[in-house]
Design an enzyme around this catalytic site. Structure first.
Site, mmCIF file in Angstrom:
data_model
loop_
_atom_site.group_PDB
_atom_site.id
_atom_site.type_symbol
_atom_site.label_atom_id
_atom_site.label_comp_id
_atom_site.label_asym_id
_atom_site.label_seq_id
_atom_site.Cartn_x
_atom_site.Cartn_y
_atom_site.Cartn_z
ATOM 1 N N LEU A 67 -5.570 18.183 18.526
ATOM 2 C CA LEU A 67 -5.244 18.545 19.913
ATOM 3 C C LEU A 67 -3.832 18.120 20.321
ATOM 4 O O LEU A 67 -3.394 18.433 21.428
ATOM 5 C CB LEU A 67 -6.286 17.974 20.884
ATOM 6 C CG LEU A 67 -7.701 18.543 20.722
ATOM 7 C CD1 LEU A 67 -8.639 17.964 21.762
ATOM 8 C CD2 LEU A 67 -7.706 20.069 20.790
ATOM 9 N N ARG A 68 -3.142 17.393 19.459
ATOM 10 C CA ARG A 68 -1.695 17.096 19.607
ATOM 11 C C ARG A 68 -1.319 16.243 20.806
ATOM 12 O O ARG A 68 -0.139 16.078 21.087
ATOM 13 C CB ARG A 68 -0.879 18.401 19.660
ATOM 14 C CG ARG A 68 -1.094 19.364 18.505
ATOM 15 C CD ARG A 68 -0.738 18.762 17.174
ATOM 16 N NE ARG A 68 -0.758 19.778 16.110
ATOM 17 C CZ ARG A 68 -1.152 19.533 14.870
ATOM 18 N NH1 ARG A 68 -1.579 18.343 14.509
ATOM 19 N NH2 ARG A 68 -1.119 20.485 13.955
ATOM 20 N N ASN B 208 -3.940 12.083 13.916
ATOM 21 C CA ASN B 208 -2.504 12.166 13.565
ATOM 22 C C ASN B 208 -1.650 12.626 14.748
ATOM 23 O O ASN B 208 -0.871 13.569 14.656
ATOM 24 C CB ASN B 208 -2.279 13.057 12.342
ATOM 25 C CG ASN B 208 -2.673 14.510 12.552
ATOM 26 O OD1 ASN B 208 -3.464 14.829 13.432
ATOM 27 N ND2 ASN B 208 -2.116 15.398 11.745
ATOM 28 N N HIS C 174 -9.319 13.541 3.785
ATOM 29 C CA HIS C 174 -8.600 14.818 3.699
ATOM 30 C C HIS C 174 -8.414 15.305 2.264
ATOM 31 O O HIS C 174 -7.995 16.439 2.043
ATOM 32 C CB HIS C 174 -7.255 14.746 4.427
ATOM 33 C CG HIS C 174 -7.419 14.797 5.906
ATOM 34 N ND1 HIS C 174 -7.040 15.865 6.654
ATOM 35 C CD2 HIS C 174 -7.978 13.921 6.754
ATOM 36 C CE1 HIS C 174 -7.337 15.633 7.912
ATOM 37 N NE2 HIS C 174 -7.905 14.451 8.001
ATOM 38 N N HIS D 127 -12.058 19.851 4.939
ATOM 39 C CA HIS D 127 -11.551 21.136 4.410
ATOM 40 C C HIS D 127 -11.647 21.286 2.890
ATOM 41 O O HIS D 127 -10.628 21.432 2.201
ATOM 42 C CB HIS D 127 -10.144 21.429 4.930
ATOM 43 C CG HIS D 127 -9.140 20.304 4.935
ATOM 44 N ND1 HIS D 127 -8.925 19.475 3.866
ATOM 45 C CD2 HIS D 127 -8.255 19.916 5.884
ATOM 46 C CE1 HIS D 127 -7.966 18.621 4.155
ATOM 47 N NE2 HIS D 127 -7.545 18.859 5.381
ATOM 48 N N ASN E 218 -2.836 23.237 4.877
ATOM 49 C CA ASN E 218 -3.360 22.202 3.973
ATOM 50 C C ASN E 218 -4.872 22.226 4.018
ATOM 51 O O ASN E 218 -5.411 22.083 5.116
ATOM 52 C CB ASN E 218 -2.930 20.809 4.430
ATOM 53 C CG ASN E 218 -1.487 20.501 4.118
ATOM 54 O OD1 ASN E 218 -0.824 21.247 3.392
ATOM 55 N ND2 ASN E 218 -0.991 19.408 4.677
ATOM 56 N N ASP F 23 -10.428 22.771 11.617
ATOM 57 C CA ASP F 23 -9.077 22.244 11.319
ATOM 58 C C ASP F 23 -8.032 22.963 12.188
ATOM 59 O O ASP F 23 -6.910 23.231 11.740
ATOM 60 C CB ASP F 23 -8.728 22.376 9.834
ATOM 61 C CG ASP F 23 -7.526 21.527 9.443
ATOM 62 O OD1 ASP F 23 -7.061 20.717 10.272
ATOM 63 O OD2 ASP F 23 -7.045 21.691 8.314
ATOM 64 N N PRO G 238 2.354 23.034 7.908
ATOM 65 C CA PRO G 238 1.072 23.609 7.518
ATOM 66 C C PRO G 238 0.054 23.544 8.661
ATOM 67 O O PRO G 238 0.058 22.564 9.421
ATOM 68 C CB PRO G 238 0.641 22.716 6.358
ATOM 69 C CG PRO G 238 1.256 21.390 6.647
ATOM 70 C CD PRO G 238 2.538 21.657 7.417
ATOM 71 N N GLY G 239 -0.785 24.553 8.750
ATOM 72 C CA GLY G 239 -1.872 24.526 9.721
ATOM 73 C C GLY G 239 -1.996 25.818 10.485
ATOM 74 O O GLY G 239 -1.000 26.533 10.647
HETATM 75 C C1 NCD Z 1 -2.999 19.511 9.773
HETATM 76 C C2 NCD Z 1 -2.063 19.271 10.954
HETATM 77 O O1 NCD Z 1 -1.242 20.156 11.237
HETATM 78 O O2 NCD Z 1 -2.178 18.244 11.620
HETATM 79 N N1 NCD Z 1 -2.462 20.582 8.998
HETATM 80 C C3 NCD Z 1 -3.127 21.374 8.144
HETATM 81 O O3 NCD Z 1 -2.502 22.216 7.494
HETATM 82 N N2 NCD Z 1 -4.430 21.280 7.975
HETATM 83 C C4 NCD Z 1 -3.179 18.252 8.997
HETATM 84 C C5 NCD Z 1 -4.361 18.230 8.051
HETATM 85 O O4 NCD Z 1 -5.516 18.454 8.433
HETATM 86 O O5 NCD Z 1 -4.191 17.932 6.846
HETATM 87 ZN ZN ZN Z 2 -6.598 18.758 9.928
HETATM 88 ZN ZN ZN Z 3 -6.153 17.664 6.236
HETATM 89 ZN ZN ZN Z 4 -4.272 14.886 5.517
#
Ligand code: NCD
Ligand code: ZN
Ligand code: ZN
Ligand code: ZN
Length: 392
Positions: free
Chosen positions: A21-22, A52, A139, A192, A238, A265, A283-284
């Site tokens: 949710l940042r 994170n 993870h 994941h 990721n 995720d 990534p994400g």
């Molecule tokens: C995630 C993120 O952006 O915080 N990114 C992702 O590609 N899944 C981090 C994570 O879950 O590894």
């Molecule tokens: Zn994640």
């Molecule tokens: Zn992850």
């Molecule tokens: Zn991770």
């Protein structure tokens, strides 16, 4: 407010064990408020917000703040995931007990840091978590086995010249942590899962009676690495999108219960973090508002899961894994309900710019998907109906 659910499927509210949710730190890409709206619209009544953030959620002050902010928004229960270590790449265990004892009652701690490198730290984390009755989320990425910022392998990746995060980076950690969980007695949850090999390791570990559970994302069920041919960074995630044979194995494992549940995720990123070169992009991908429809497309359409099975993988199992007594089960008369109403016959076309998330990085943009969430009910109160959220 009443919901006319005629013709719909009534499910227990969805529970997402893996959401980013940042907030705090990157409120330009998502906030607890915008992410909660996306969750309610996606049929979720509880989400687990990953640690994170900036600062990292490694103290009770922070995890309690996230919980209270979610309750003030009131659209979904936002359960903070605590960091296992002090800081994101920490070498020292955080005070898991203080986070578990706080207002947020933290139930899950994510490695996102040093545990993945350091087996002794992981073992101590599992022992500490066992004493608290909580869960360690892994993870499953061994960074020293990866090349470059993101990793891909297989025929498509090799041809495209994408360096990367091989199967061994995931599978070696899954195998290691299964064995550590066996001997330390704690519970480990694999985030994941993305490879056919991980499925076989989970099958083996569960047959040994090891306390291991696992999730799969909607995107790893639907999308494979053929999407990478355009070098569009919206497909960078990721772990990386794998081969079609991995998608097939993951779907079968979810239907069978070897993989316990679906987790999104949901990982919002700013436009400039996704519009650059593939190697430099973050990534994400987004997931909260499309998850149910992607599960309908990949699992329900061909009969791999019926709606009862959807209730299991999107609500009951995730609620059981973390121990949420008021989620993921049928309700008794007179009890406040957590529910999702789905129209199984609807189809809709995803419009990234129309999503409630503050970011737009969805690989499902412009796709026409089956089934749609009509309404979401949190403890008896409608939080989303016909595509609109109902704030407190
Ligand atoms: C995630 C993120 O952006 O915080 N990114 C992702 O590609 N899944 C981090 C994570 O879950 O590894
Ligand atoms: Zn994640
Ligand atoms: Zn992850
Ligand atoms: Zn991770």
């Amino acid at each position: 407010q009443t919901v006319d659910g005629r013709g719909g499927v009534l499910l227990p509210g969805f529970v997402d064990l893996h959401t980013h949710l940042r907030e705090p730190g990157r409120e330009d890409t998502e906030t607890i408020e915008t992410g909660s709206a996306a969750a309610a619209l996606g049929g979720y009544t509880a989400v687990f917000a990953m640690a994170n953030t900036d600062p990292v959620a490694d103290t009770a002050v922070l995890t309690d703040h996230v919980w209270r902010r979610g309750q003030a928004v009131g659209l979904v229960d936002v359960h903070p995931v605590g960091a296992v270590t002090v800081g994101l790449q920490g070498t020292q265990l955080a005070e898991l007990g203080a986070m578990a004892d706080g207002d947020a009652h933290v139930k899950m701690f994510s490695d996102d840091g040093k545990c993945v490198h350091d087996p002794l730290l992981m073992r101590r984390a599992l022992e500490y978590a066992r004493g608290l009755g909580v869960l360690i989320a892994q993870h499953a990425e061994e960074p020293r086995l990866t090349v470059g910022a993101i990793a891909h392998e297989g025929p498509n990746a090799a041809r495209l010249g994408l360096a990367g995060w091989p199967r061994s980076a995931e599978e070696s950690i899954v195998a290691r942590d299964a064995i550590l969980a066996r001997d330390a007695g704690g519970r480990v949850h694999i985030c994941h899962a993305s490879t056919a090999g991980t499925v076989e390791l989970l099958r083996w570990a569960k047959a040994q009676g090891i306390a291991i559970t696992a999730e799969v994302t909607p995107h790893h069920l639907l999308l494979d690495d053929s999407r990478l041919q355009t070098y569009d960074a919206v497909n960078k995630v990721n772990p990386p999108l794998r081969e079609d044979s991995d998608c097939v194995a993951l779907r079968a494992a979810l239907a069978e219960g070897v993989i316990d549940c679906v987790a999104t995720d949901h990982a919002p990123h700013a436009e400039q973090e996704k519009c650059c070169e593939f190697a430099a992009a973050r990534p994400g991908m987004l997931g909260l508002q499309t998850a149910l429809s992607v599960i309908a497309a990949t699992m329900v359409a061909d009969g791999a899961l019926d709606w009862r099975g959807v209730a299991r993988v999107m609500s009951e199992r995730p609620a059981e894994i973390v121990g949420l007594p008021d989620q993921g089960r049928p309700i008794a008369i007179g009890e406040p309900a957590n529910l999702t109403v789905v129209d199984p016959d609807a189809t809709w076309t995803v419009d990234a710019s129309a999503l409630a998330s503050r970011s737009a990085n969805t690989p499902f943009d412009s796709m026409t998907l089956p089934a749609r969430v009509v309404a979401t009910v949190l403890r008896g109160r409608v939080t989303a109906i016909d595509g609109e959220v109902r704030a407190l």
